[in-house]
Scaffold this motif. Structure first.
Motif, PDB file in Angstrom:
ATOM      1  N   MET A 299      -3.258   7.901   4.743  1.00 50.86           N
ATOM      2  CA  MET A 299      -1.786   6.404   5.124  1.00 50.86           C
ATOM      3  C   MET A 299      -1.882   5.170   4.757  1.00 50.86           C
ATOM      4  SD  MET A 299       0.949   9.119   4.606  1.00 50.86           S
ATOM      5  CE  MET A 299       1.669   7.496   5.381  1.00 50.86           C
ATOM      6  N   TYR A 302      -1.906   3.327   2.226  1.00 51.28           N
ATOM      7  CA  TYR A 302      -0.559   3.590   1.052  1.00 51.28           C
ATOM      8  C   TYR A 302       0.558   2.647   1.773  1.00 51.28           C
ATOM      9  CZ  TYR A 302       3.071   5.974  -0.415  1.00 51.28           C
ATOM     10  OH  TYR A 302       4.288   6.644  -1.372  1.00 51.28           O
ATOM     11  N   GLU A 303      -0.201   2.629   2.933  1.00 50.75           N
ATOM     12  CA  GLU A 303       1.215   1.516   3.498  1.00 50.75           C
ATOM     13  C   GLU A 303       0.991   0.349   3.092  1.00 50.75           C
ATOM     14  OE1 GLU A 303       1.289  -0.481   7.304  1.00 50.75           O
ATOM     15  OE2 GLU A 303       0.600   2.086   7.722  1.00 50.75           O
ATOM     16  N   SER A 304      -0.007  -0.135   3.313  1.00 51.60           N
ATOM     17  CA  SER A 304      -0.379  -1.476   3.342  1.00 51.60           C
ATOM     18  C   SER A 304      -0.586  -2.283   2.008  1.00 51.60           C
ATOM     19  CB  SER A 304      -1.763  -2.238   4.225  1.00 51.60           C
ATOM     20  OG  SER A 304      -2.540  -0.663   4.231  1.00 51.60           O
ATOM     21  N   LYS A 309       1.201   3.422  -4.363  1.00 51.30           N
ATOM     22  CA  LYS A 309       2.565   3.710  -4.569  1.00 51.30           C
ATOM     23  C   LYS A 309       2.338   3.419  -6.168  1.00 51.30           C
ATOM     24  CE  LYS A 309       5.194   2.728  -0.568  1.00 51.30           C
ATOM     25  NZ  LYS A 309       4.253   1.630   0.502  1.00 51.30           N
ATOM     26  N   GLY A 490       0.288 -12.409   2.515  1.00 53.57           N
ATOM     27  CA  GLY A 490       0.908 -12.314   4.086  1.00 53.57           C
ATOM     28  C   GLY A 490      -0.747 -12.768   4.427  1.00 53.57           C
ATOM     29  N   ASP A 497      -5.327  -3.812  11.137  1.00 50.48           N
ATOM     30  CA  ASP A 497      -5.203  -3.646   8.812  1.00 50.48           C
ATOM     31  C   ASP A 497      -6.229  -4.078   8.557  1.00 50.48           C
ATOM     32  OD1 ASP A 497      -1.936  -4.597   9.444  1.00 50.48           O
ATOM     33  OD2 ASP A 497      -2.377  -2.722   9.268  1.00 50.48           O
ATOM     34  N   LEU A 555       8.310  -2.622  -7.781  1.00 54.35           N
ATOM     35  CA  LEU A 555       7.555  -2.338  -6.942  1.00 54.35           C
ATOM     36  C   LEU A 555       6.876  -2.799  -5.974  1.00 54.35           C
ATOM     37  CD1 LEU A 555       7.242   0.418  -4.714  1.00 54.35           C
ATOM     38  CD2 LEU A 555       5.135   0.465  -6.357  1.00 54.35           C
ATOM     39  N   LEU A 556       5.990  -3.801  -7.405  1.00 53.08           N
ATOM     40  CA  LEU A 556       4.696  -5.364  -6.737  1.00 53.08           C
ATOM     41  C   LEU A 556       5.991  -6.385  -6.650  1.00 53.08           C
ATOM     42  CD1 LEU A 556       2.541  -5.023  -9.258  1.00 53.08           C
ATOM     43  CD2 LEU A 556       2.464  -3.952  -7.465  1.00 53.08           C
ATOM     44  N   LEU A 558       8.560  -6.293  -5.268  1.00 52.83           N
ATOM     45  CA  LEU A 558       8.520  -5.855  -3.134  1.00 52.83           C
ATOM     46  C   LEU A 558       7.136  -6.758  -2.009  1.00 52.83           C
ATOM     47  CD1 LEU A 558      10.064  -2.123  -3.506  1.00 52.83           C
ATOM     48  CD2 LEU A 558      11.652  -4.560  -3.510  1.00 52.83           C
ATOM     49  N   PHE A 559       5.879  -6.319  -2.650  1.00 51.56           N
ATOM     50  CA  PHE A 559       5.057  -6.691  -1.806  1.00 51.56           C
ATOM     51  C   PHE A 559       5.199  -7.936  -1.584  1.00 51.56           C
ATOM     52  CE2 PHE A 559       3.002  -2.179  -0.332  1.00 51.56           C
ATOM     53  CZ  PHE A 559       3.330  -1.330  -1.530  1.00 51.56           C
ATOM     54  N   ALA A 560       5.023  -8.621  -0.554  1.00 49.28           N
ATOM     55  CA  ALA A 560       4.133  -9.798   0.118  1.00 49.28           C
ATOM     56  C   ALA A 560       3.154  -9.971  -0.865  1.00 49.28           C
ATOM     57  CB  ALA A 560       4.042  -9.856   1.813  1.00 49.28           C
ATOM     58  N   GLY A 562       3.801 -10.848  -3.982  1.00 50.35           N
ATOM     59  CA  GLY A 562       3.540  -9.780  -5.128  1.00 50.35           C
ATOM     60  C   GLY A 562       3.285 -10.399  -6.367  1.00 50.35           C
TER      61      GLY A 562
ATOM     62  N   ARG B  98      13.846  -9.328  -1.671  1.00 52.31           N
ATOM     63  CA  ARG B  98      12.959  -9.814  -2.377  1.00 52.31           C
ATOM     64  C   ARG B  98      13.086  -9.856  -3.179  1.00 52.31           C
ATOM     65  NH1 ARG B  98       8.681  -7.250   0.661  1.00 52.31           N
ATOM     66  NH2 ARG B  98       9.212  -7.537   3.290  1.00 52.31           N
ATOM     67  N   ARG B 101      14.674 -13.122  -4.440  1.00 57.08           N
ATOM     68  CA  ARG B 101      14.055 -14.624  -4.525  1.00 57.08           C
ATOM     69  C   ARG B 101      13.047 -15.239  -5.402  1.00 57.08           C
ATOM     70  NH1 ARG B 101       8.230 -13.124  -2.675  1.00 57.08           N
ATOM     71  NH2 ARG B 101       8.028 -11.332  -3.383  1.00 57.08           N
ATOM     72  N   LEU B 118      14.891   3.116  -7.277  1.00 57.89           N
ATOM     73  CA  LEU B 118      13.928   2.601  -6.721  1.00 57.89           C
ATOM     74  C   LEU B 118      13.887   2.727  -5.060  1.00 57.89           C
ATOM     75  CD1 LEU B 118      10.653   2.192  -6.821  1.00 57.89           C
ATOM     76  CD2 LEU B 118      11.907  -0.243  -6.731  1.00 57.89           C
ATOM     77  N   SER B 142       6.251   4.468   7.915  1.00 65.28           N
ATOM     78  CA  SER B 142       4.734   3.641   7.657  1.00 65.28           C
ATOM     79  C   SER B 142       5.368   3.355   6.610  1.00 65.28           C
ATOM     80  CB  SER B 142       3.506   3.560   8.039  1.00 65.28           C
ATOM     81  OG  SER B 142       3.487   4.966   8.055  1.00 65.28           O
ATOM     82  N   SER B 143       5.315   3.915   5.523  1.00 66.15           N
ATOM     83  CA  SER B 143       5.422   4.014   4.002  1.00 66.15           C
ATOM     84  C   SER B 143       6.335   2.884   4.110  1.00 66.15           C
ATOM     85  CB  SER B 143       6.230   5.215   3.514  1.00 66.15           C
ATOM     86  OG  SER B 143       7.695   5.634   3.852  1.00 66.15           O
ATOM     87  N   PHE B 146       6.263  -1.881   3.835  1.00 68.42           N
ATOM     88  CA  PHE B 146       5.751  -3.232   3.701  1.00 68.42           C
ATOM     89  C   PHE B 146       6.769  -4.140   2.964  1.00 68.42           C
ATOM     90  CE2 PHE B 146       7.427  -1.657  -0.919  1.00 68.42           C
ATOM     91  CZ  PHE B 146       7.636  -0.470  -0.492  1.00 68.42           C
ATOM     92  N   LEU B 147       8.384  -3.067   3.484  1.00 64.33           N
ATOM     93  CA  LEU B 147       9.427  -3.833   3.578  1.00 64.33           C
ATOM     94  C   LEU B 147      10.152  -5.019   4.434  1.00 64.33           C
ATOM     95  CD1 LEU B 147      11.653  -1.327   1.078  1.00 64.33           C
ATOM     96  CD2 LEU B 147      10.859  -3.142   0.629  1.00 64.33           C
ATOM     97  N   LYS B 149       8.058  -6.622   6.563  1.00 66.51           N
ATOM     98  CA  LYS B 149       7.013  -7.579   7.080  1.00 66.51           C
ATOM     99  C   LYS B 149       7.658  -8.759   6.323  1.00 66.51           C
ATOM    100  CE  LYS B 149       2.778  -5.628   7.238  1.00 66.51           C
ATOM    101  NZ  LYS B 149       1.180  -4.986   6.083  1.00 66.51           N
ATOM    102  N   VAL B 151       8.346 -12.122   4.257  1.00 67.76           N
ATOM    103  CA  VAL B 151       7.109 -11.524   2.859  1.00 67.76           C
ATOM    104  C   VAL B 151       6.779 -13.730   2.815  1.00 67.76           C
ATOM    105  CG1 VAL B 151       7.992 -12.382   0.352  1.00 67.76           C
ATOM    106  CG2 VAL B 151       8.035 -10.397   1.856  1.00 67.76           C
ATOM    107  N   ASN B 152       5.986 -14.188   2.468  1.00 67.52           N
ATOM    108  CA  ASN B 152       5.055 -15.048   1.916  1.00 67.52           C
ATOM    109  C   ASN B 152       6.287 -15.932   1.117  1.00 67.52           C
ATOM    110  OD1 ASN B 152       3.370 -17.050   2.327  1.00 67.52           O
ATOM    111  ND2 ASN B 152       1.726 -16.482   1.930  1.00 67.52           N
TER     112      ASN B 152
END
Lengths: 601, 153
Positions: A299, A302-304, A309, A490, A497, A555-556, A558-560, A562, B98, B101, B118, B142-143, B146-147, B149, B151-152
C-alpha cells in the motif's frame, strides 16, 4: 594524545568557520616561535595567519583554503567519516604548517580506503599521476555528464549512461585540472616543511602524490561512484568464487554507504545486504512474512509512487475497451492483494454508455499463514462499493499458493457468448519462471479460459540471465533508477517513506541477488522477451489505445516529480520510465486467431 | 430637498431577498471563492454548499457533455460516492492546479472530460479505501496523499 589535541583544536577552529579562526592556546608555543621566525616578511608567509601561529605561504593560500574546506566537509558531514577513522596510528606534526598538515589529514582519510580497491586493480600505482589523471579528465567528463538535476546522485547518471559491465581500471577520477597542478606545486614548495615531519608521516609523502585524491573523496558524487565500483567489484569477486575478497568489499560498501544520504545509500545498503546474504549463505525466510506486513508495504508503494497506479489504470483501460459491448463481464485477477485496481474499473463501467454490465470478479491469492480470509474481506468491500455505485457484482476468491495449480474448470466459467472474460496479472507472471514448465502450463490454462483480453504488467528489466554478474549489474541500474525516481518526487521525501520502500524493494533485491534456483522468484524479463514468449504460446498483441496513453500522462502529471516520469508507447505497449530508463511495461494480449479457430472445432 | 434625493438613491436591492440571483452568481465562482462565500451567513452557506453549485464548478470546463456519457448518469454515481463538493475538494482542485502549472501544455492533450474521468476514478479509489473504516471523514486516505503533497514547481 598530542595528535588528538591537535585534531580537536583544529577541528574546533574549523568549526569556527574557515581556517585559522580563534588562536588556540595549545598552539601558543608554536605561535611564539613562528612569530620570531617570521619577522622577515620575505619568507613569503602570510602575515595575518602568522599572527595566529600558522605558517602558510601567501601563494598557497587559495589551495590551503580549498583543502580546509574539504576537510571541514568530511568531518562535518553528518553521516560522514567519523573521527574514529582519523584516529589511526599516523601522527601529525606541526599543525602550524597548515598546508602539509591538512594534506596529511586528507591523505590519511584516503589511505585506508584506498587499499581494497587498489588490491583489486592489481596494486595500481598512483605515483605517476598527473599525466594519466589529466588524460582521464577528458574521458571522465564525457562519462559522467548526466543531465540529472540532482547533483548528489551519481548512480542515476550511470544508469542513464550505463557504464561498461566491468569496472574500468583504473577507477575514474573526476578531478578539476587546476587544483591538481596547484597541489603539485605546493608539494614542491613545502618540501622543506615536510622534512621536519617524522618518518611516520612518510605515508604523507608517499601519499602526497595522492593528495590529488582528496578532491575525490569529499565530493559526494565521487563517493557514489566509488560505491558503485565497489559493489560491482564485489559481485565480480563472487562470480569468480573469490569469497574472501568479496567479504572485504562488502564491508567496505557498508561503510561507504553510511557516508551517503538518501536514495543512494538505501540502494547501496540493500545491495550490500543482498551480497552479504549470498556470501554467507543466509537466505531470507520467505514464509515469515505475514500478509498484513506485505500489504502495508505494498500500500505504501502504491501511495508514494505512480508505478502501481500506472499499471492499474492502463490495464483497466485495456479491459474497458475490450468490454465495450458485453453485458456480462468476468475478470480473473491473478494478484488480488487489496483489490485497489477494481474500484476505478467499476466506476468506469458504471458510467459506460448503455449502463453497467454485470461484473464478476475472481480473485486469486496465496493462502495466509494466519488463516484469515483476506480475499473474502476484499470481496466484501468491493461488493459494498459496487452496490453504492449501482453495478451488479459477484465475487469469488481462490486460495492458490501457486498459479500453476489453477485449472480453468475450477473457475466456473461460462461460455464466451454469455460472458466476456479478462485475465489480469500485475507483477505475477515472472514468478512462474522459477520452475521449468510452470509458465507454459499457466499460459495454456489462460488459453483454456478463452479470454477476450489478457492484461499483464511486468518490470522492464532482465533479471533472469544465467550469469550472476550480468544480473547483478542490471539489477543495480534498475533499482538505482527506481530509487532515484522515488527520491525525485519532491525535495522532502520523509525518511520513513524511504525506509518502507527500502524494505519493499529490498526484499526484491535480496531475491534477485542472493537466491538461486526455485527460491529465486523475482525473475523479471524485458518486454521483448515476454513478447516472444506470448507470441509463441499462441497470443496476439492488442494495442493499447491513445486513451490509455492520455490517462497515464495525466496521472503522472499529478505526481510531484512528474517531470522525470516518462510514458512511452512501444509497439502498442505502454512503458513507464524515469528519465531515459523504462521501468515497467503494460501489455495486452488476445488469443491468436489460429488458436481461436482451433478451439472452435 | 437633497435629503429626499439621497433617500431615493439608497439601494433598493438586497441580495438575500433574491436567492435565485445569488445562486446564479455563486454558480460562476471558483472553488476558493465559494468556500469563502459559505462563511458569510446562513443563507449563503445553504446555497454555497448545495451540491448543484459544485456540480457546475466541476463540469464547467466541459463544453458539452460527450455523447458517450450524459451528465445525468454521472450524478447518481458521484452523489453515492460523496457528492460533487467532496469530489472537488479531494480531486478536481488538485488536478486543475497541477495540470495548469505546466504552461507548455505538455499534458494538455487530454480534454476536460478526461480530467473529470480521472478525478472520478481517484475519487472512487478513495471511497473504497475508506470502506475499511479506518479514516476520519475529512482526512485524505493514503491513496490520495500524492495529491496533497506539495509539488516541486
Amino acid at each position: 594524545m598530542k595528535k588528538r589535541d591537535h585534531q580537536e583544536s583544529c577541528s574546533s577552529s574549523y568549526g569556527g568557520g574557515g581556517g585559522g579562526g580563534g588562536g588556540s592556546s595549545s598552539n601558543g608555543k608554536a605561535a611564539k616561535t613562528c612569530w620570531e621566525d617570521e619577522q622577515d616578511p620575505s619568507g613569503g608567509m602570510d602575515e595575518l595567519l602568522a599572527v595566529l601561529g600558522y605558517k602558510v605561504r601567501s601563494s598557497d593560500m587559495a589551495d590551503v583554503a580549498l583543502k580546509l574546506e574539504q576537510l571541514e566537509m568530511v568531518i562535518g558531514h553528518e553521516d560522514g567519516v567519523s573521527l574514529s577513522q582519523l584516529q589511526n596510528d599516523t601522527v601529525h606534526y606541526n599543525p602550524s604548517d597548515l598546508s602539509a598538515w591538512v594534506q596529511t589529514m586528507l591523505s590519511e582519510i584516503n589511505t585506508p580506503l584506498r587499499d581494497p580497491v587498489q588490491s583489486l586493480n592489481g596494486g595500481l600505482d598512483f605515483s605517476d599521476l598527473p599525466d594519466r589523471v589529466s588524460s582521464e579528465l577528458t574521458q571522465t567528463h564525457l562519462g559522467f555528464s548526466d543531465d540529472s538535476q540532482y547533483d548528489l546522485s551519481a548512480i542515476p547518471g550511470m544508469a542513464a549512461y550505463p557504464a561498461p559491465p566491468t569496472p574500468p581500471p583504473p577507477p575514474r577520477l573526476q578531478l578539476a585540472a587546476v587544483p591538481n597542478k596547484r597541489m603539485k606545486t605546493s608539494i614542491g614548495a613545502s618540501d622543506t616543511n615536510l622534512n621536519v615531519t617524522s618518518s611516520s608521516s612518510s605515508s604523507a609523502v608517499g601519499g602526497a602524490p595522492e593528495s590529488t585524491r582528496p578532491v575525490v573523496l569529499v565530493d559526494s558524487q565521487e563517493v557514489g561512484v566509488r560505491l558503485v565500483h565497489t559493489l560491482l567489484a564485489c559481485a565480480e569477486a563472487i562470480q569468480q568464487e573469490n569469497l574472501k575478497l568479496a567479504e572485504v568489499l562488502v564491508k567496505h560498501v557498508g561503510m561507504l554507504a553510511m557516508s551517503q544520504a538518501g536514495a543512494m545509500s538505501k540502494v547501496a545498503t540493500c545491495f550490500a545486504e543482498a551480497l552479504a546474504r549470498r556470501i554467507y549463505k543466509i537466505y531470507p525466510q520467505a514464509s515469515l512474512d505475514t500478509t498484513s506486513y506485505n500489504d502495508i508495504l505494498q500500500m505504501h508503494f502504491y501511495e508514494s509512487c505512480p508505478y502501481l497506479k500506472f499499471a492499474h489504470f492502463t490495464a483497466n483501460q485495456a479491459i474497458l475497451e475490450a468490454f465495450t459491448s458485453a453485458s456480462r463481464v468476468h475478470v480473473i485477477d491473478f494478484s488480488l492483494k487489496q483489490g485497489m485496481q477494481w474500484p476505478a474499473l467499476m466506476q468506469a463501467l458504471a458510467l459506460r454508455p448503455g449502463g453497467p454490465p454485470t461484473f464478476r470478479l475472481t480473485g486469486i491469492g496465496p493462502p495466509q499463514p494466519d488463516n484469515t480470509d483476506s480475499l473474502q474481506q476484499v470481496g466484501w468491500k468491493l461488493a459494498q462499493l459496487a452496490e453504492t455505485i449501482g453495478v451488479k457484482f459477484e465475487f469469488r476468491g481462490y486460495l492458490a499458493s501457486d498459479l500453476s495449480d489453477l485449472e480453468p474448470s475450477m473457475l466456473d466459467l461460462r461460455p464466451p457468448e454469455m460472458e466476456a472474460v479478462a485475465v489480469n496479472s500485475i507483477f505475477e507472471l515472472h514468478r512462474l519462471l522459477a520452475r521449468p514448465g510452470q509458465i507454459d502450463k499457466v499460459l495454456s490454462s489462460i488459453k483454456g479460459m478463452k479470454p477476450k483480453i489478457v492484461t499483464m504488467v511486468e518490470q522492464e528489466a532482465n533479471h533472469n540471465g544465467p550469469v550472476f554478474l550480468d544480473r547483478f549489474t542490471e539489477a543495480l541500474h534498475y533499482y538505482s533508477s527506481l530509487f532515484d525516481s522515488l527520491e525525485g518526487s519532491g525535495p522532502t521525501v520523509a525518511d520513513h517513506d524511504l525506509m518502507m520502500l527500502e524494505f519493499y524493494l529490498g526484499r526484491q533485491i535480496c531475491n534477485v541477488v542472493a537466491c538461486e534456483g526455485p527460491d529465486r522468484f523475482e525473475r523479471h524479463e524485458t518486454l521483448a522477451q515476454w513478447r516472444s514468449r506470448m507470441g509463441s504460446s499462441g497470443f496476439a498483441p492488442v494495442y493499447l489505445g491513445s486513451n490509455a496513453f492520455k490517462q497515464a500522462s495525466m496521472l503522472l502529471a499529478l505526481f510531484a516529480g512528474g517531470d522525470g516520469y516518462r510514458v512511452e508507447e512501444n509497439n502498442g505497449c505502454l512503458m513507464l520510465g524515469w528519465h531515459t530508463r523504462p521501468l515497467i511495461a503494460t501489455s495486452a494480449w488476445q488469443l491468436a486467431p489460429a488458436v481461436v479457430a482451433a478451439g472452435a472445432h | 430637498m437633497t435629503r429626499d434625493k439621497e433617500e431615493k438613491r439608497r439601494p433598493v436591492l438586497f441580495i438575500n431577498d433574491h436567492a435565485d440571483i445569488l445562486l446564479e452568481i455563486l454558480k460562476r465562482l471558483d472553488g476558493r471563492s465559494l468556500c469563502t462565500a459559505a462563511c458569510v451567513c446562513r443563507l449563503w452557506r445553504a446555497l454555497a454548499t448545495a451540491d448543484s453549485v459544485w456540480e457546475h464548478l466541476c463540469l464547467r470546463r466541459i463544453v458539452s457533455p460527450p455523447p458517450s456519457s450524459p451528465g445525468s448518469s454521472v450524478r447518481p454515481v458521484v452523489s453515492a460516492l460523496g457528492g460533487y463538493r467532496r469530489l472537488y475538494m479531494l480531486c478536481v482542485r488538485h488536478l486543475l492546479t497541477r495540470l495548469d502549472r505546466d504552461p507548455g501544455g505538455r499534458w494538455r492533450t487530454s480534454s476536460a472530460w478526461d480530467e473529470l474521468q480521472l478525478s472520478l476514478s481517484l475519487f472512487c479509489v478513495d471511497y473504497y479505501e475508506r470502506l475499511g473504516g479506518r479514516f476520519g471523514d475529512t482526512a485524505a486516505t493514503s491513496s490520495l496523499m500524492f495529491l496533497c503533497k506539495p509539488v516541486n514547481v
